[in-house]
Write a protein that holds these residues in place. Structure first.
Motif, PDB file in Angstrom:
ATOM      1  N   GLN A 121       0.826  -1.207   0.000  1.00  0.00           N
ATOM      2  CA  GLN A 121       0.000   0.000   0.000  1.00  0.00           C
ATOM      3  C   GLN A 121       0.858   1.254   0.000  1.00  0.00           C
ATOM      4  OE1 GLN A 121      -1.936   1.624   3.654  1.00  0.00           O
ATOM      5  NE2 GLN A 121      -3.786   0.828   2.718  1.00  0.00           N
ATOM      6  N   LYS A 181     -10.232   9.210   2.966  1.00  0.00           N
ATOM      7  CA  LYS A 181     -10.236   9.058   1.510  1.00  0.00           C
ATOM      8  C   LYS A 181     -11.649   9.133   0.944  1.00  0.00           C
ATOM      9  CE  LYS A 181      -5.813   8.476   0.935  1.00  0.00           C
ATOM     10  NZ  LYS A 181      -5.004   9.488   0.214  1.00  0.00           N
ATOM     11  N   TRP A 224       1.118   4.025  -2.975  1.00  0.00           N
ATOM     12  CA  TRP A 224       0.804   5.430  -2.735  1.00  0.00           C
ATOM     13  C   TRP A 224       1.997   6.311  -3.063  1.00  0.00           C
ATOM     14  CZ3 TRP A 224      -2.380   5.504   2.467  1.00  0.00           C
ATOM     15  CH2 TRP A 224      -3.574   4.825   2.249  1.00  0.00           C
ATOM     16  N   GLN A 274      -6.876   3.716  -4.332  1.00  0.00           N
ATOM     17  CA  GLN A 274      -6.381   3.764  -2.958  1.00  0.00           C
ATOM     18  C   GLN A 274      -7.430   3.228  -1.976  1.00  0.00           C
ATOM     19  OE1 GLN A 274      -5.192   7.819  -2.253  1.00  0.00           O
ATOM     20  NE2 GLN A 274      -3.336   7.645  -3.482  1.00  0.00           N
TER      21      GLN A 274
END
Length: 422
Positions: free
Chosen positions: A35, A197, A39, A108
């Motif tokens: 992750q 998010k 990102w 994401q």
């Protein structure tokens, strides 16, 4: 037999506990690592998209200011259509940036959701294993039983190992609790990140909705302006013919002035290039190295007509030649030098309104600033980049437009390939 149940239960639970903990945490941290890498890779893209959004919003605001000046006139003009077209282009660019940012954000969110699901599964497994360990311990939680378990060893070495086992078992329970707490905290953090998010996603969706609504309104306005201009076809044809005649005369005038400068520098020798000495050669090289990075001749504005042959925005099958670029700007906009150089000529141009053009030399390069209502320089004056040259002219339709050209000797160049990107 009772005293020998403990090591069996202990060894089994210890093995399962450590194995489960190892795999659970390996999966969790692997997911978090993936992750974070994903990102890190997408961060520059997100930053770039945010910058593109900001730039498109600036263009929209700028075009709206220019449009408001042309719209204040009762008569619909080509300048008004150009400002609307610029707004539409910037609005479409804004929507494109928002859509791409939404795609990144959706990716994401999917990654975070996957991590949360993995963490929740691991937490259940860790708790289940901890419960098993507690249950195993409860089987031998009597101090007398523990002592009997230790002292029933057949050898001293076996007794020592049983004491060691019990210490390790106690430590394993503590570690299991710590791992459960760590996973809980990580899970809480990930849920908070997900919520953030999702809020960002909602903001972008609202922006997307508003941008699409504004775009539809602009396109409706564009159709209305085109209808009005179609009704002015005779007048537009007359204006076009006059403009082409003026452009041809200006082209001859500029070409003549540059040719004289070439002849002067070569002492009347037959050549098509400026003779360079050590001083103006350095200027010429510096100008060439500034390609794609020349400062704009006005602070506010956009290219309303490009270099070369362009289709007329209203009349079909009509091409309009342009030796430079037309930059539509604000009323009374200050026109500035794009590079260090010398003012070589100030000449009237064949358009109504007592307008002027200024020609600057930069070694073997020349820049032309045309359609000025005021000139602030003199022939032979040395200027630095961004020094004021004059003030742009505004016509009866409220259109303020600078005609800007770049020549290398007697060759016309595309100014958009030399100016900074806006």
């Amino acid at each position: 037999m009772k005293y020998y149940v403990f090591p069996s239960l202990y060894l089994k639970s210890m093995y399962r506990s450590r194995l489960l903990t190892f795999f659970a945490l390996s999966i969790v941290f692997a997911l978090l690592l993936v992750q974070s890498k994903a990102w890190a890779q997408s961060t520059p893209d997100r930053t770039q998209l945010e910058q593109e959004k900001k730039e498109n919003l600036r263009k929209i605001k700028e075009a709206q200011q220019i449009l408001s000046e042309t719209s204040s006139r009762k008569k619909t003009s080509l300048g008004q259509l150009s400002a609307i077209n610029q707004q539409i282009e910037a609005r479409e660019g804004l929507i494109k940036s928002i859509n791409e940012e939404l795609e990144l954000l959706q990716g994401q969110i999917g990654e975070i959701t996957g991590v949360i699901e993995a963490l929740e599964e691991d937490l259940v497994g860790l708790k289940r294993e901890y419960a098993y360990m507690v249950y195993a311990t409860s089987k031998t939680n009597n101090s007398f039983d523990r002592l009997m378990f230790i002292f029933s060893a057949s050898t001293f070495n076996q007794m020592f190992m049983r004491v060691k086992y019990m210490q390790q078992y106690s430590e394993a329970r503590k570690n299991q609790v710590e791992q459960i707490q760590k996973v809980k905290q990580t899970l809480t953090n990930q849920r908070g990140t997900l919520e953030g998010k999702q809020m960002e996603q909602q903001v972008l969706l609202d922006q997307q909705l508003m941008a699409n609504k504004d775009l539809l309104a602009l396109k409706a306005k564009q159709r209305s302006v085109v209808r009005d201009l179609n009704q002015q076809e005779k007048e537009l044809t007359k204006e076009l013919a006059q403009r082409q005649e003026d452009v041809e005369e200006l082209d001859k005038l500029i070409a003549s002035l540059i040719r004289k400068e070439i002849e002067k520098s070569n002492k009347d020798k037959a050549t098509d290039r400026v003779a360079l000495n050590s001083s103006n050669e350095a200027v010429s090289v510096s100008f060439e190295q500034s390609k794609n990075n020349l400062t704009w001749p006005v602070n506010t504005g956009f290219v309303s007509q490009k270099f070369g042959r362009n289709p007329h925005p209203i009349m079909k099958n009509i091409m309009v030649p342009n030796d430079g670029v037309d930059i539509q700007t604000m009323q009374n906009a200050e026109v500035k030098a794009v590079f260090d150089g010398i003012v070589k000529a100030i000449t009237p141009i064949p358009e109504p309104g007592d307008l002027k053009a200024v020609i600057m030399q930069h070694g073997e390069y020349f820049t032309v600033y045309s359609r000025l209502k005021e000139v602030n320089v003199k022939t032979g004056q040395q200027l630095r980049a961004s020094d004021a040259v004059g003030m742009v002219y505004t016509d009866g339709n409220g259109v303020s437009m600078l005609q800007f050209q770049i020549w290398r000797n007697n060759q016309k160049l595309n100014p958009e390939a030399w100016l900074q990107k806006k």
